[in-house]
Design a protein around this motif. Sequence first.
Motif, mmCIF file in Angstrom:
data_model
loop_
_atom_site.group_PDB
_atom_site.id
_atom_site.type_symbol
_atom_site.label_atom_id
_atom_site.label_comp_id
_atom_site.label_asym_id
_atom_site.label_seq_id
_atom_site.Cartn_x
_atom_site.Cartn_y
_atom_site.Cartn_z
ATOM 1 N N ASN A 1 0.813 -1.217 0.000
ATOM 2 C CA ASN A 1 0.000 0.000 0.000
ATOM 3 C C ASN A 1 0.852 1.275 0.000
ATOM 4 O O ASN A 1 0.558 2.227 0.714
ATOM 5 C CB ASN A 1 -0.942 -0.008 1.203
ATOM 6 N N TRP A 2 1.910 1.304 -0.794
ATOM 7 C CA TRP A 2 2.792 2.469 -0.844
ATOM 8 C C TRP A 2 2.026 3.673 -1.394
ATOM 9 O O TRP A 2 1.241 3.571 -2.321
ATOM 10 C CB TRP A 2 3.990 2.186 -1.753
ATOM 11 N N ARG A 3 2.294 4.835 -0.807
ATOM 12 C CA ARG A 3 1.710 6.076 -1.326
ATOM 13 C C ARG A 3 2.745 7.194 -1.243
ATOM 14 O O ARG A 3 3.534 7.249 -0.307
ATOM 15 C CB ARG A 3 0.433 6.434 -0.605
ATOM 16 N N LYS A 4 2.695 8.053 -2.219
ATOM 17 C CA LYS A 4 3.651 9.154 -2.308
ATOM 18 C C LYS A 4 3.210 10.309 -1.423
ATOM 19 O O LYS A 4 2.021 10.528 -1.221
ATOM 20 C CB LYS A 4 3.757 9.625 -3.756
ATOM 21 N N SER A 5 4.148 11.041 -0.937
ATOM 22 C CA SER A 5 3.878 12.196 -0.099
ATOM 23 C C SER A 5 2.942 13.174 -0.804
ATOM 24 O O SER A 5 3.059 13.403 -2.006
ATOM 25 C CB SER A 5 5.197 12.902 0.223
ATOM 26 N N SER A 6 2.042 13.757 -0.049
ATOM 27 C CA SER A 6 1.140 14.757 -0.619
ATOM 28 C C SER A 6 1.883 16.045 -0.950
ATOM 29 O O SER A 6 1.349 16.919 -1.619
ATOM 30 C CB SER A 6 0.000 15.051 0.358
ATOM 31 N N GLY B 1 6.420 19.431 -11.134
ATOM 32 C CA GLY B 1 7.850 19.492 -11.449
ATOM 33 C C GLY B 1 8.515 18.176 -11.118
ATOM 34 O O GLY B 1 8.124 17.130 -11.616
ATOM 35 N N ASP B 2 9.503 18.221 -10.260
ATOM 36 C CA ASP B 2 10.253 17.021 -9.916
ATOM 37 C C ASP B 2 9.555 16.277 -8.773
ATOM 38 O O ASP B 2 10.128 16.019 -7.731
ATOM 39 C CB ASP B 2 11.691 17.390 -9.518
ATOM 40 N N GLY B 3 8.301 15.916 -8.995
ATOM 41 C CA GLY B 3 7.507 15.251 -7.974
ATOM 42 C C GLY B 3 7.964 13.854 -7.636
ATOM 43 O O GLY B 3 7.487 13.253 -6.680
ATOM 44 N N ASN B 4 8.892 13.306 -8.414
ATOM 45 C CA ASN B 4 9.396 11.973 -8.116
ATOM 46 C C ASN B 4 10.525 12.000 -7.097
ATOM 47 O O ASN B 4 11.015 10.963 -6.697
ATOM 48 C CB ASN B 4 9.877 11.279 -9.398
ATOM 49 N N SER B 5 10.944 13.169 -6.696
ATOM 50 C CA SER B 5 12.035 13.284 -5.726
ATOM 51 C C SER B 5 11.480 13.391 -4.311
ATOM 52 O O SER B 5 11.625 14.417 -3.643
ATOM 53 C CB SER B 5 12.902 14.501 -6.045
ATOM 54 N N CYS B 6 10.831 12.373 -3.899
ATOM 55 C CA CYS B 6 10.272 12.407 -2.561
ATOM 56 C C CYS B 6 10.247 10.983 -2.003
ATOM 57 O O CYS B 6 10.778 10.061 -2.606
ATOM 58 C CB CYS B 6 8.871 13.008 -2.564
ATOM 59 N N VAL B 7 9.632 10.842 -0.880
ATOM 60 C CA VAL B 7 9.535 9.525 -0.262
ATOM 61 C C VAL B 7 8.124 8.983 -0.391
ATOM 62 O O VAL B 7 7.172 9.730 -0.600
ATOM 63 C CB VAL B 7 9.947 9.561 1.233
ATOM 64 N N VAL C 1 9.321 3.216 4.685
ATOM 65 C CA VAL C 1 9.693 4.454 3.997
ATOM 66 C C VAL C 1 10.673 4.087 2.893
ATOM 67 O O VAL C 1 11.643 3.368 3.141
ATOM 68 C CB VAL C 1 10.353 5.467 4.964
ATOM 69 N N ARG C 2 10.416 4.565 1.672
ATOM 70 C CA ARG C 2 11.329 4.284 0.553
ATOM 71 C C ARG C 2 11.456 5.507 -0.342
ATOM 72 O O ARG C 2 10.630 6.414 -0.318
ATOM 73 C CB ARG C 2 10.864 3.078 -0.244
ATOM 74 N N ASP C 3 12.479 5.495 -1.154
ATOM 75 C CA ASP C 3 12.742 6.551 -2.130
ATOM 76 C C ASP C 3 11.842 6.313 -3.336
ATOM 77 O O ASP C 3 11.878 5.241 -3.940
ATOM 78 C CB ASP C 3 14.214 6.502 -2.537
ATOM 79 N N SER C 4 11.053 7.293 -3.718
ATOM 80 C CA SER C 4 10.131 7.117 -4.837
ATOM 81 C C SER C 4 10.843 6.959 -6.181
ATOM 82 O O SER C 4 10.270 6.430 -7.123
ATOM 83 C CB SER C 4 9.141 8.279 -4.910
#
Length: 64
Positions: A6-11, A16-22, A33-36
């Motif tokens: 059930n991984w979900r990306k930070s709100s 832009g560079d929305g893939n640079s998050c956890v 917690v993982r690197d997106s």
Amino acid sequence: MTTFDNWRKSSYSGEGDGNSCVEVAISSSRVGVRDSKTPARAFLTFPPEAFAPFLEDFKADAPR
């Protein structure tokens, strides 16, 4: 080992560079917690009672 599906990306990813998050995932006993950018690689896990205070501290220090 805990398995998460059930991984979900930070709100806060935003545009832009929305893939640079956890990403986070929650099970009954752990928070993952993982690197997106590299979701297939290793991730960290924490007990919920340790993760909750971490989030509160992080939110307190976040720029507004």
